[in-house]
Design an enzyme around this catalytic site. Structure first.
Site, PDB file in Angstrom:
ATOM      1  N   PRO A  14      -2.405 -12.107  10.630  1.00  0.00           N
ATOM      2  CG  PRO A  14      -0.376 -12.426  11.726  1.00  0.00           C
ATOM      3  CD  PRO A  14      -1.062 -12.587  10.388  1.00  0.00           C
ATOM      4  CG  ASN A  49      -0.179  -0.115   2.505  1.00  0.00           C
ATOM      5  OD1 ASN A  49       0.572   0.785   2.852  1.00  0.00           O
ATOM      6  ND2 ASN A  49      -0.340  -1.229   3.227  1.00  0.00           N
TER       7      ASN A  49
HETATM    8  O1  C5P Z   1      -8.319  -3.057  11.324  1.00  0.00           O
HETATM    9  P1  C5P Z   1      -7.514  -1.957  10.794  1.00  0.00           P
HETATM   10  O2  C5P Z   1      -6.461  -2.373   9.825  1.00  0.00           O
HETATM   11  O3  C5P Z   1      -8.260  -0.779  10.278  1.00  0.00           O
HETATM   12  O4  C5P Z   1      -6.819  -1.402  12.130  1.00  0.00           O
HETATM   13  C1  C5P Z   1      -5.853  -0.443  12.119  1.00  0.00           C
HETATM   14  C2  C5P Z   1      -4.919  -0.630  13.292  1.00  0.00           C
HETATM   15  O5  C5P Z   1      -4.614  -2.003  13.484  1.00  0.00           O
HETATM   16  C3  C5P Z   1      -3.599   0.053  13.031  1.00  0.00           C
HETATM   17  O6  C5P Z   1      -3.098   0.447  14.271  1.00  0.00           O
HETATM   18  C4  C5P Z   1      -2.767  -1.058  12.425  1.00  0.00           C
HETATM   19  O7  C5P Z   1      -1.391  -0.842  12.597  1.00  0.00           O
HETATM   20  C5  C5P Z   1      -3.252  -2.275  13.205  1.00  0.00           C
HETATM   21  N1  C5P Z   1      -3.213  -3.527  12.476  1.00  0.00           N
HETATM   22  C6  C5P Z   1      -2.354  -4.526  12.882  1.00  0.00           C
HETATM   23  N2  C5P Z   1      -2.328  -5.730  12.241  1.00  0.00           N
HETATM   24  C7  C5P Z   1      -3.134  -5.959  11.211  1.00  0.00           C
HETATM   25  C8  C5P Z   1      -4.022  -4.971  10.765  1.00  0.00           C
HETATM   26  C9  C5P Z   1      -4.032  -3.759  11.413  1.00  0.00           C
HETATM   27  O8  C5P Z   1      -1.594  -4.301  13.832  1.00  0.00           O
HETATM   28  N3  C5P Z   1      -3.089  -7.129  10.611  1.00  0.00           N
END
Ligand code: C5P
Length: 415
Positions: A319, A224
């Site tokens: 994860p 990304n």
């Molecule tokens: O669920 P989402 O990706 O929107 O959540 C964002 C938060 O979760 C951010 O702090 C991101 O760094 C963390 N995150 C994570 N591991 C993932 C997905 C998101 O630590 N696999």
């Protein structure tokens, strides 16, 4: 050249200890050519006398809405019309609340309501009062109404606390006033934390940053647009405040801050492994990385050949790093980020709960000039008993405010 030549400034002084600095402020504004008329609240007069301000401003001081003689001299409407700028310094939480709600229950707030001149306020209060949700809501309301917010600064306070809430120094207020007249822009400038304020000494912060890269085959990957700038700025701010910092970073092109322990990773699985490992003894974990939600179920060993017009990749879920850190026994104070394009509060609060976080910083990545790959950002931060707005500013400035907020909230939790 005197930058404030012919500028007419109403200086509103309210009842905070920083009022003792205002005679110097009047002198310095006059040095730049300004004509200054002072308006004092009742509280201000408990800290400094009208006579002192009359002497330094060479104008009579106004302090009453209902005094017939004073109204005959220069009444509140005249003062409101006379001003090119109304500068309120120090601006107490009470005055900020009253102005933000359009009250007119003393001379100063009445002038604010009656004027068409721009208003600038220099907040000054205890750090807890500054962080209070209602104060932040009042500040946001004023900021949205184009009121200029000068400061506050951060540092040791009269009450013994350390944090945001000090009135900016006189020289900084004069500089911002001069800048205001030369640029005429609305600004909200919380002062950056001083590097010598080592409030995080003894703490270990683990921060994830940047994108992850999920291999498809030996030459291709899914990733990304994350630049890593926000996470690196948080690492820098935590280092400046004295923390030991482990920065777990996906592939980025920017340089890491000096003195951090940089752990370079590519995939989400690698970031996950390192994050869990380093977080076991950390005090704070900040998940700023834009982790890929999915990876290939099986990475092709050889480069995938072009054949059919369409193709499907079989992906499986990665994860959730921050949720797994938050599930550790002895978990660090855990902060997540929520990059959203709509319904920010709803989604951010959902993640705060679902992932068992202590705090979540939400940004609107669809808004112009902030978020992914930008130099600036603006955050709405949610935590157990509060919400805090960090208005649009450089990522460095936003990081310093966020680090300070994390520290305050973390301290409340452990005490
Ligand atoms: O669920 P989402 O990706 O929107 O959540 C964002 C938060 O979760 C951010 O702090 C991101 O760094 C963390 N995150 C994570 N591991 C993932 C997905 C998101 O630590 N696999």
């Amino acid at each position: 050249m005197q930058i404030l030549q012919n500028k007419k400034i109403v200086l509103g002084i309210t009842g905070g200890i920083a009022a003792y600095k205002t005679p110097e402020l009047v002198r310095r504004l006059k040095d730049q050519g300004a004509d200054v008329r002072v308006v004092m609240t009742e509280g201000a007069k408990a800290f400094i006398t009208p006579l002192t301000l009359q002497a330094v401003s060479a104008n009579s001081v106004s302090d009453s809405l209902l005094d017939t003689q004073a109204e005959l001299a220069m009444g509140h409407i005249e003062l409101a019309k006379w001003a090119d700028l109304i500068l309120i310094a120090p601006a107490t939480a009470d005055t900020i609340a009253r102005i933000s709600h359009g009250m007119a229950n003393d001379l100063l707030t009445t002038i604010c309501l009656a004027t068409t001149a721009p208003i600038a306020i220099a907040p000054a209060m205890n750090q807890q009062m500054w962080h209070a949700q209602v104060t932040q809501e009042n500040i946001t309301r004023l900021s949205n109404r184009q009121v200029n917010i000068f400061g506050p600064g951060s540092g040791a306070q009269a009450c013994g606390d350390i944090g945001l809430g000090r009135m900016l120094d006189v020289s900084e207020l004069v500089e911002l006033t001069c800048q205001f007249f030369s640029e005429n822009i609305t600004r909200h400038t919380q002062k950056e934390q001083q590097p010598d304020q080592q409030i995080l000494i003894g703490q270990h912060w683990v921060i994830t940053a940047g994108p992850t890269r999920e291999a498809i085959d030996p030459v291709r990957y899914i990733s990304n647009h994350s630049s890593g700038k926000m996470g690196y700025a948080i690492a820098e701010a935590a280092l400046q405040a004295g923390a030991k910092v482990t920065l777990i970073s996906g592939p980025v092109t920017i340089s890491p801050p000096k003195n951090c322990d940089l752990i370079q990773v590519d995939s989400a699985q690698n970031m996950h492994k390192k994050a869990l490992n380093y977080s076991k003894n950390a005090t704070v974990f900040v998940a700023c990385a834009a982790v890929a939600d999915y990876r290939m179920a099986n990475i092709a060993e050889q480069k995938i050949k072009k054949s059919a017009d369409t193709m499907q990749l079989n992906l499986i879920k990665n994860p959730d790093i921050v949720a797994d850190v938050a599930a550790l026994t002895n978990k660090p104070f855990t902060v997540g980020f929520a990059a959203e394009t709509q319904d920010i509060e709803h989604y951010a609060l959902g993640k705060l709960q679902r992932k068992n976080l202590d705090m979540i910083a939400a940004n609107n990545v669809a808004a112009p000039g902030q978020g992914f790959n930008s130099e600036n950002n603006a955050l709405t931060v949610f935590y157990a008993d509060g919400k805090y707005e960090i208005p649009l500013a450089s990522k460095q400035n936003v990081a310093q405010q966020l680090v300070s907020l994390i520290q305050q909230t973390y301290l409340k939790q452990v005490n």
